[in-house]
Design an enzyme around this catalytic site. Structure first.
Site, PDB file in Angstrom:
ATOM      1  N   GLU A 164       0.775  -1.245   0.000  1.00  0.00           N
ATOM      2  CA  GLU A 164       0.000   0.000   0.000  1.00  0.00           C
ATOM      3  C   GLU A 164       0.802   1.289   0.000  1.00  0.00           C
ATOM      4  O   GLU A 164       0.685   2.112   0.926  1.00  0.00           O
ATOM      5  CB  GLU A 164      -0.953  -0.011   1.200  1.00  0.00           C
ATOM      6  CG  GLU A 164      -1.986  -1.091   1.107  1.00  0.00           C
ATOM      7  CD  GLU A 164      -3.157  -0.880   2.046  1.00  0.00           C
ATOM      8  OE1 GLU A 164      -3.041  -0.080   2.978  1.00  0.00           O
ATOM      9  OE2 GLU A 164      -4.190  -1.523   1.847  1.00  0.00           O
ATOM     10  N   GLU A 379      -6.540  -7.994   0.353  1.00  0.00           N
ATOM     11  CA  GLU A 379      -7.223  -7.548   1.572  1.00  0.00           C
ATOM     12  C   GLU A 379      -8.618  -7.076   1.196  1.00  0.00           C
ATOM     13  O   GLU A 379      -8.813  -6.489   0.115  1.00  0.00           O
ATOM     14  CB  GLU A 379      -6.509  -6.372   2.266  1.00  0.00           C
ATOM     15  CG  GLU A 379      -5.177  -6.719   2.865  1.00  0.00           C
ATOM     16  CD  GLU A 379      -4.512  -5.552   3.602  1.00  0.00           C
ATOM     17  OE1 GLU A 379      -5.226  -4.682   4.115  1.00  0.00           O
ATOM     18  OE2 GLU A 379      -3.273  -5.547   3.631  1.00  0.00           O
TER      19      GLU A 379
HETATM   20  C1  BG6 Z   1      -4.729  -1.844   5.072  1.00  0.00           C
HETATM   21  C2  BG6 Z   1      -3.436  -2.385   5.614  1.00  0.00           C
HETATM   22  O1  BG6 Z   1      -4.520  -0.500   4.797  1.00  0.00           O
HETATM   23  O2  BG6 Z   1      -5.821  -1.771   5.891  1.00  0.00           O
HETATM   24  C3  BG6 Z   1      -3.568  -3.245   6.839  1.00  0.00           C
HETATM   25  O3  BG6 Z   1      -2.688  -3.046   4.623  1.00  0.00           O
HETATM   26  C4  BG6 Z   1      -4.605  -2.655   7.767  1.00  0.00           C
HETATM   27  O4  BG6 Z   1      -2.315  -3.369   7.425  1.00  0.00           O
HETATM   28  C5  BG6 Z   1      -5.930  -2.596   7.025  1.00  0.00           C
HETATM   29  O5  BG6 Z   1      -4.737  -3.342   8.954  1.00  0.00           O
HETATM   30  C6  BG6 Z   1      -7.056  -2.039   7.849  1.00  0.00           C
HETATM   31  O6  BG6 Z   1      -6.722  -0.778   8.353  1.00  0.00           O
HETATM   32  P1  BG6 Z   1      -6.772  -0.483   9.894  1.00  0.00           P
HETATM   33  O7  BG6 Z   1      -6.205   0.870  10.075  1.00  0.00           O
HETATM   34  O8  BG6 Z   1      -8.195  -0.580  10.278  1.00  0.00           O
HETATM   35  O9  BG6 Z   1      -5.928  -1.528  10.546  1.00  0.00           O
END
Ligand code: BG6
Length: 485
Positions: A164, A379
């Site tokens: 990211e 993700e």
């Molecule tokens: C993504 C990342 O941006 O979002 C993860 O790659 C992250 O590492 C996920 O955990 C969710 O974001 P957050 O801030 O809710 O953990």
């Protein structure tokens, strides 16, 4: 159209968010150990010291993944576990941990999808030269990546590079340790300099995978949110195109065309934000070919026109730290280019992230049609409060609802011809959120701990665990969740 039989179903995590054992068996701190200690002090969020303790629970976690039917697991390798000082001699116990994890996965029939870098630069390199701000980091990353890719080349076919970059630019103090002296508002060019160093590192990693791994495939895992215009007014539509250029195409054009998106780069140049590019950099970037695109999709975004008339200031993305809807601290603004805003048509999570399954279908079709490469979802998930009931269950119909609608969106995109390799939602087990501690949960597997108390990090199957087991068993045909109850 049916999901192909070799489709990879799994889930994802990252090293510092699950492993814990932050200074165990030779590992030294990463910048995330330091950043998260600070956010514990400031907001009471858990540190990365224990996280979900996967370092000590990995066998149990892999067994649970196998029980769910996973055929893939996306995780990252902590640079500071392999090279505690960033460079120099590898740490044998750190290397062994990843051998053990990968062997365990392979024995369970689960394909590892390895991410080389997920926000956790060794702290030693921050102390040595301010980390990603300094160009030396590119050579040190190459040293680390060459070692790791070579070490695991016989077991790992799928590699993803830097997690990211787009999000690192927006939230640079959360994802990188940025020394105080650069936080005076006059050093925002460094956001794009860091990104340029990461582009070089990404290209190097692509080349290394192709050089060292027989049949190896590589791509960047990009945080990607398609941008909609707030209204059909031409100036809002134009603003959305500008936002799409600076927030998304600026990265994907580098990965797949080998150059910086013109509209975005021009804007950055006009505002003193463009990275310094040295001779040979663009050739190196163009040489790093990606085999697929990995996308982290949570939400779509919305933009509106913002005049450059002295009434608005340039600002970066805000964040909701409280977990109460509506407490987002502000929106990215570039006067004369665009201003991000809330989409009134979409519901949000408690942390103000828009919920938009159609946005995923829109994104997959758009990316596939523009770049013609297969895609992976590395993700996708819902951050939510979960409750462990007295009878030891976690009823999370909201997560099932979110994930099932997103899988359906992916399948609709596949119906329109999009080639997909894998779906790895966030996250396999509950973990330390990058911005909100452990109370904001994403996992299919509950980890019994709080921000203040790591307890034993006991694992508990959520309702979504059983639902996903059914999804995988039917190769994505049965997405409903009433049947298994
Ligand atoms: C993504 C990342 O941006 O979002 C993860 O790659 C992250 O590492 C996920 O955990 C969710 O974001 P957050 O801030 O809710 O953990």
């Amino acid at each position: 159209m049916k999901v192909p039989n070799n489709f990879l179903w799994g889930a994802a995590t990252s090293a510092y968010q699950v492993e814990g054992a932050a200074t165990t068996n030779g590992k030294k701190p990463s910048q995330q150990d330091v950043i998260n200690k600070d956010s514990y002090k400031e907001f009471g969020f858990a540190t990365a010291e224990i996280a979900s303790d996967e370092y000590h629970h990995y066998k149990e976690d892999v067994a649970l993944m196998k029980e769910m039917g996973f055929t893939s697991y996306r995780f990252s390798i902590a640079w500071s576990r392999v090279f505690p000082d960033g460079t120099g001699e590898p740490n044998p116990e750190g290397v062994q941990y990843y051998h053990d994890l990968i062997d365990e996965l392979k024995a369970a029939g689960i394909e590892p999808i390895v991410t080389l870098y997920h926000y956790d630069l060794p702290w030693a390199l921050v102390e040595r030269y301010d980390g990603w701000i300094d160009r030396q980091v590119v050579a040190d990353f190459e040293y680390f990546a060459r070692f790791v890719i070579n070490e695991f080349k016989d077991q790992v076919k799928y590699w993803t590079t830097i997690n990211e970059q787009s999000i690192i630019v927006q939230y640079w103090t959360q994802k990188c340790y940025i020394p105080e002296e650069y936080l005076d508002g006059k050093h925002n060019q460094l956001r794009y300099q860091i990104n340029h160093h990461m582009n070089l590192a990404h290209a190097i990693a692509c080349n290394l995978v192709h050089e060292l791994v027989p049949g190896g495939l590589v791509g960047a895992p990009l945080g990607y949110a398609p941008v909609y215009p707030l209204t059909g007014k031409p100036e809002d539509v134009m603003a959305a195109q500008n936002a799409q250029a600076l927030r998304n195409d600026y990265y994907t054009d580098i990965y797949f065309k080998g150059f910086y998106n013109k509209a975005a780069q021009t804007y950055l140049e006009q505002h003193g934000l463009a990275p310094k590019i040295e001779p040979g950099d663009m050739e190196l970037i163009a040489s790093g070919k990606s085999d697929f695109m990995a996308v982290n999709y949570y939400a779509s975004e919305c933009a509106k026109w913002c005049p450059d008339d002295g009434t608005h200031e340039m600002r970066w993305s805000g964040v909701n730290r409280s977990g109460k809807k509506g407490e987002m601290s502000g929106y990215e603004t570039h006067p004369g280019f665009y201003e991000m805003c809330k989409n009134p048509n979409l519901d949000t999570t408690d942390w103000d992230w828009a919920i938009d399954p159609i946005g995923m279908e829109y994104m997959l079709r758009d990316l596939y049609n523009r770049y013609n490469v297969p895609l992976m979802i590395t993700e996708n998930g819902l951050g939510a409060y979960d409750t462990l009931t007295e009878d030891g269950k976690i009823h999370d119909p909201y997560r099932i609802d979110y994930l099932s609608k997103h899988i359906a969106a992916m399948e609709r995109a596949m119906d329109k011809g999009v080639e997909m390799i894998a779906y790895c939602p966030w996250s396999a087990v509950d973990l330390l959120s990058t911005s909100n501690g452990v109370k904001k949960r994403y996992g299919l597997i509950y980890v019994d701990r709080t921000d203040d108390d790591p307890k034993e990090c006991k694992r508990v199957r959520k309702d979504s665990f059983y639902w996903y087991q059914r999804v995988i068993a039917t190769n994505g045909e049965e997405l409903g969740y009433d049947e298994w109850k």
